[in-house]
Design an enzyme around this catalytic site. Structure first.
Site, PDB file in Angstrom:
ATOM      1  N   ASN A   1      -7.661   4.109   8.354  1.00 39.36           N
ATOM      2  CA  ASN A   1      -7.700   3.211   9.200  1.00 39.36           C
ATOM      3  C   ASN A   1      -7.717   3.042  10.541  1.00 39.36           C
ATOM      4  OD1 ASN A   1      -5.290   5.482   9.030  1.00 39.36           O
ATOM      5  ND2 ASN A   1      -4.148   4.244   9.491  1.00 39.36           N
TER       6      ASN A   1
ATOM      7  N   CYS B   1       1.645   1.212  12.221  1.00 36.31           N
ATOM      8  CA  CYS B   1       2.400   2.231  11.801  1.00 36.31           C
ATOM      9  C   CYS B   1       3.224   2.986  12.612  1.00 36.31           C
ATOM     10  CB  CYS B   1       2.267   3.250  10.442  1.00 36.31           C
ATOM     11  SG  CYS B   1       2.071   1.742   8.992  1.00 36.31           S
TER      12      CYS B   1
ATOM     13  N   GLN C   1      -8.044   0.168   3.449  1.00 34.07           N
ATOM     14  CA  GLN C   1      -8.488  -0.706   4.178  1.00 34.07           C
ATOM     15  C   GLN C   1     -10.350  -0.601   3.487  1.00 34.07           C
ATOM     16  OE1 GLN C   1      -8.158  -0.957   7.231  1.00 34.07           O
ATOM     17  NE2 GLN C   1      -6.281  -0.151   8.242  1.00 34.07           N
TER      18      GLN C   1
ATOM     19  N   GLY D   1       0.523  -0.920  -0.089  1.00 32.00           N
ATOM     20  CA  GLY D   1      -0.169  -0.238   0.230  1.00 32.00           C
ATOM     21  C   GLY D   1       0.665   0.946  -0.155  1.00 32.00           C
TER      22      GLY D   1
ATOM     23  N   SER E   1      -3.707  -3.022  -0.866  1.00 26.02           N
ATOM     24  CA  SER E   1      -2.577  -3.838  -0.337  1.00 26.02           C
ATOM     25  C   SER E   1      -2.713  -4.856   0.398  1.00 26.02           C
ATOM     26  CB  SER E   1      -2.816  -2.976   1.270  1.00 26.02           C
ATOM     27  OG  SER E   1      -1.568  -4.184   1.796  1.00 26.02           O
ATOM     28  N   GLY E   2      -2.346  -6.137  -0.059  1.00 23.59           N
ATOM     29  CA  GLY E   2      -2.476  -7.822  -0.093  1.00 23.59           C
ATOM     30  C   GLY E   2      -2.608  -8.127   1.161  1.00 23.59           C
ATOM     31  N   HIS E   3      -2.165  -7.697   2.907  1.00 22.60           N
ATOM     32  CA  HIS E   3      -1.948  -8.374   4.094  1.00 22.60           C
ATOM     33  C   HIS E   3      -3.145  -6.996   4.592  1.00 22.60           C
ATOM     34  CE1 HIS E   3      -0.115  -4.989   6.467  1.00 22.60           C
ATOM     35  NE2 HIS E   3       0.403  -4.684   5.166  1.00 22.60           N
TER      36      HIS E   3
ATOM     37  N   THR F   1      11.806  -7.242 -10.565  1.00 28.52           N
ATOM     38  CA  THR F   1      10.319  -8.604 -11.044  1.00 28.52           C
ATOM     39  C   THR F   1       9.338  -8.956 -10.038  1.00 28.52           C
ATOM     40  OG1 THR F   1      13.395  -9.746 -11.585  1.00 28.52           O
ATOM     41  CG2 THR F   1      11.422 -11.461 -10.951  1.00 28.52           C
TER      42      THR F   1
END
Lengths: 392, 397
Positions: B153, B327, B181, B72, B201-203, B239
């Site tokens: 968030n 964070c 979020q 993110g 974001s993935g997580h 990559t």
């Protein structure tokens, strides 16, 4: 039989790597910035991995920061240093044979009014340290030279360059030239010791060493200033914001640990495999050419060899070998979609025919003699067939 | 001891299905998508499938509008710096809000300090809401980007993004939203919202850490921030993190397939937790909007109890929560979000964020409701500023 000989493009993750990642993905899934136990456990994983990477390099763990990979490490190092030292000068030195993530970052800085000197290389792909000495100016702020070239496997004289820069620093009291090294292809393949080699900043990547994709690291000498390239939550001492990729970091730590454990043995093993593969090809295919060199005496890394079959197209060779289950590449995977001639081989002054007929074969510690014998047989037969086809 | 994880706003465990595809793309299909041989082609195919899955989750018209990033934070950085630099000739003004994630705020500050941009930080009301009228007022002929988060968030307040986007569009200004979020929790459709860029974001959606995506509407110019190979159509070099990307794709698919039941489940738990706390603990204030909030977000300020002490005590009882965004949880500064909402420093310090997840149960909630009041009572007994007389209600907080 399938023989994967494209390990400089990427490697299969080691079982131990997958294991530690599985744990971090499903059980120790906390955010290292969180104050509760889940967060603290995640933070411990990050700390352990930092130590594992630092141990390989012989540096302090707090000098290692994690990034999303080799490309980000190179971008952060080069832009971060150039921007931090802008007031001291705007001259940068690199070589003509660097990875695209280094070269294109320098091109970007040229747009931003920096001046870049691209050093030439000899026919083996090596930078001449004397050229570097001559290129240094009063306003030079950074030198970036790769440790092992990803296309031909030649080892660049980074320790010598480090020494030259040390002297240069003495003459220009304090106004140091920062030395960055892209060690993506050398990390755990050959010894890399930043403190002994005079390296200030060094990039590594996990997926070239049986770790996961999407994770890398940057060594930053204590006291070296960098302008961060990602703004946000201030992770990694403010140098690289973004929630730490804990599973990836765990995987990199394990890959570094395994790599260090096996480095010496793997190196002699891969040199032997390389000989075993190349010798029959060179002796049985008269037109084949070895590019760069082969053994440690030629200043080569253990895991890469570049062969050319003038008159044939590297791409055609790669596809023909794939039909027989042997997987190699024409050069860097990152530029293999660009369809341009290899900038590395061109810089080495090779004839167009030689450049166009080149293939890169790259080994891993997991390759076996049986695989190599099979691959050698396939290469010899395929090339002979292709030559007869293209002649006819 | 019971373990209750209520910090899904910080990060989520990966779905077993997601973990499974990650292993597969590390071991069996481990190729580099840029390689031309079959290992490479298999990896390429997987990346493109994930791109479709992410595009489907957010209603993007074309998968090529999805750019994969390392998360993110990188998506926010790429969106804001990328647009600001690409449209520099048009103007140098950016509009954002005071309650954005630091990935947005610090990127805006960077552009202000280093690259001569001017940034307007819009205020929010007491519930954390941006007034679209303020956006309209702030736009000048120099404005190149409006970046307002989809949902906050810390307090979960959902912003009127569609309206903000409509206003910005009328004036020809691009709109980015940090939807990290919100995606996977509530319907997010870039076409209906009318935004030009969107970060995810993935997580945060039961996918892996270290991967995210930026939606970039076709025709939007973007200056890349990472240079190197020609990956992601020259928008993001490096990559591709294939295992992470397929993990994100699988997570996106799962979130899309289960969105309604997930949302419903969370709302039931959330309201049970909010009601339980408001009823069971005196002198508590719910932070954020009462209804326009994320289904999983509970944020309360508990007077006369310090947030960090509550967290540690809850942790000892097996409950993982946070005092704000992960964070910034290491810092002693009060939450910039709560301060912008007009909370006193004392109440900001007494804030507690509990963010629910799909695997939480009613029993989890009841356990929290049993444990938390005890902890608060104990802390208040030790607090020098807590009124001895409990009936002295702080109605003016």
């Amino acid at each position: 039989m399938k023989v994967y000989l494209d390990n400089s493009a990427t490697t299969r993750a080691a079982d131990e790597v997958v294991e530690v990642m599985a744990d971090a993905l499903q059980y120790q899934y906390g955010n290292p910035s969180s104050l509760h136990r889940m967060g603290i456990e995640a933070e411990k994983i990050v700390t352990r991995s930092r130590e594992a990477v630092a141990r390989v390099l012989g540096v302090r763990p707090e000098c290692i920061i994690f990034t999303s990979g080799g490309t980000e490490s190179n971008n952060l190092a080069i832009k971060g240093i150039a921007r931090a030292k802008k007031r001291e000068g705007k001259h940068l030195i690199t070589s003509a044979v660097e990875h695209p993530s280094v070269l294109n970052t320098f091109r970007e800085l040229e747009e931003d009014s920096y001046q870049v000197t691209y050093l030439d290389v000899d026919r083996r792909g090596r930078v001449n340290p004397d050229d570097l000495r001559r290129a240094l100016r009063d306003d030079t702020i950074m030198v970036s030279i790769m440790h092992v070239n990803n296309e031909v496997g030649v080892v660049e004289p980074v320790a010598e360059i480090g020494e030259i820069l040390r002297h240069h620093r003495k003459h220009y009291s304090g106004r140091g030239v920062v030395f960055h090294v892209d060690a993506v292809q050398s990390f755990v393949k050959i010894p890399v010791q930043p403190l002994k080699m005079g390296i200030d900043c060094l990039s590594i990547s996990a997926h070239k060493i049986h770790g996961p994709k999407g994770i890398g690291a940057l060594y930053i000498r204590k006291g070296l200033r960098l302008v961060p390239q990602l703004a946000g939550g201030g992770q990694e001492k403010g140098l690289r914001s973004g929630t730490e990729n804990v599973p990836g970091i765990a995987g990199l730590g394990m890959a570094a640990f395994l790599g260090l454990e096996t480095m010496d043995e793997a190196a002699s093993r891969m040199f032997a495999l390389k000989d075993r593969l190349v010798e029959p090809v060179l002796s049985r295919v008269p037109r084949s050419r070895l590019i760069g060199g082969l053994g440690p005496e030629d200043g080569m890394a253990p895991h890469i060899v570049n062969l050319s079959f003038p008159g044939l197209k590297g791409e055609v060779v790669v596809h023909a070998l794939e039909e027989q289950g042997v997987y190699v590449s024409t050069g860097s995977a990152c530029s293999s979609r660009g369809h341009d001639r290899s900038h590395v081989l061109v810089a080495m002054g090779l004839e167009p025919e030689v450049v166009d007929g080149a293939i890169r074969i790259s080994f891993s510690r997991e390759n076996t003699r049986k695989e190599i014998d099979y691959a050698a047989g396939v290469i010899v037969a395929t090339i002979e067939e292709l030559y007869s086809l293209y002649r006819g | 001891m019971r373990k209750v994880y209520l910090d899904h706003g910080a990060t989520t465990p990966v779905d077993p299905e997601v973990a499974h595809v990650i292993y597969r793309y590390m071991v069996d299909e481990f190729g580099n998508p840029s390689s031309v041989h079959q290992f490479g082609r298999a990896a390429r195919k997987a990346v493109e499938k994930a791109r479709e899955q992410v595009a489907d989750l957010i209603g993007a018209a074309d998968p090529s509008e999805i750019v994969f990033t390392s998360g993110g934070t990188e998506a926010d950085n790429l969106a804001i710096k990328g647009v600001a630099r690409a449209y520099r000739k048009k103007g140098n003004h950016i509009i954002t809000s005071a309650v954005e994630h630091h990935a947005v705020l610090h990127t805006c500050e960077y552009l202000e300090e280093k690259e001569g941009f001017k940034v307007t930080y819009l205020p929010v009301d007491g519930s954390g809401m941006v007034d679209p009228e303020d956006v309209a007022q702030a736009i000048t002929d120099q404005t190149v980007l409006v970046t307002i988060m989809f949902a906050n968030n810390e307090v979960g307040t959902i912003q009127p993004i569609a309206e903000i986007a409509r206003i910005a569009k009328e004036k020809g200004v691009l709109v980015h939203t940090d939807a990290v979020q919100a995606v996977g929790q509530v319907p997010v459709d870039v076409e209906r919202l009318g935004v030009d860029l969107l970060s995810l974001s993935g997580h945060k959606i039961y996918g892996p850490k270290g991967v995210g995506a930026l939606y970039v509407r076709k025709g939007t110019r973007l200056e890349p921030t990472m240079h190197g190979g020609a990956h992601e159509k020259h928008r993001r070099a490096g990559t591709e993190g294939v295992p992470g990307i397929v993990g994100l794709g699988t997570a996106a698919q799962l979130r899309k397939d289960h969105l309604d039941e997930y949302t419903e489940h969370l709302i039931v738990l959330r309201d049970r937790l909010i009601d339980g706390i408001l009823d069971g603990i005196p002198d508590v204030k719910l932070n954020g909007h009462p209804t326009k909030r994320l289904p999983n977000n509970v944020n309360v300020s508990i007077a006369y109890a310090e947030g960090e002490s509550m967290l540690l005590n809850m942790d000892l009882e097996g409950i993982a929560a946070s005092s704000g965004s992960a964070c910034t949880s290491g810092s002693l500064e009060p939450s910039h979000v709560l301060v912008a909402m007009g909370l006193s420093h004392e109440l900001a310090h007494g804030s507690l964020r509990m963010t629910l997840g799909k695997d939480n149960t009613e029993e989890d909630i009841d356990y929290v409701l049993e444990v938390l009041p005890r902890i608060v009572e104990r802390l208040r007994k030790m607090s020098p500023i807590a009124p001895a007389q409990r009936e002295e209600k702080v109605s003016n907080v």
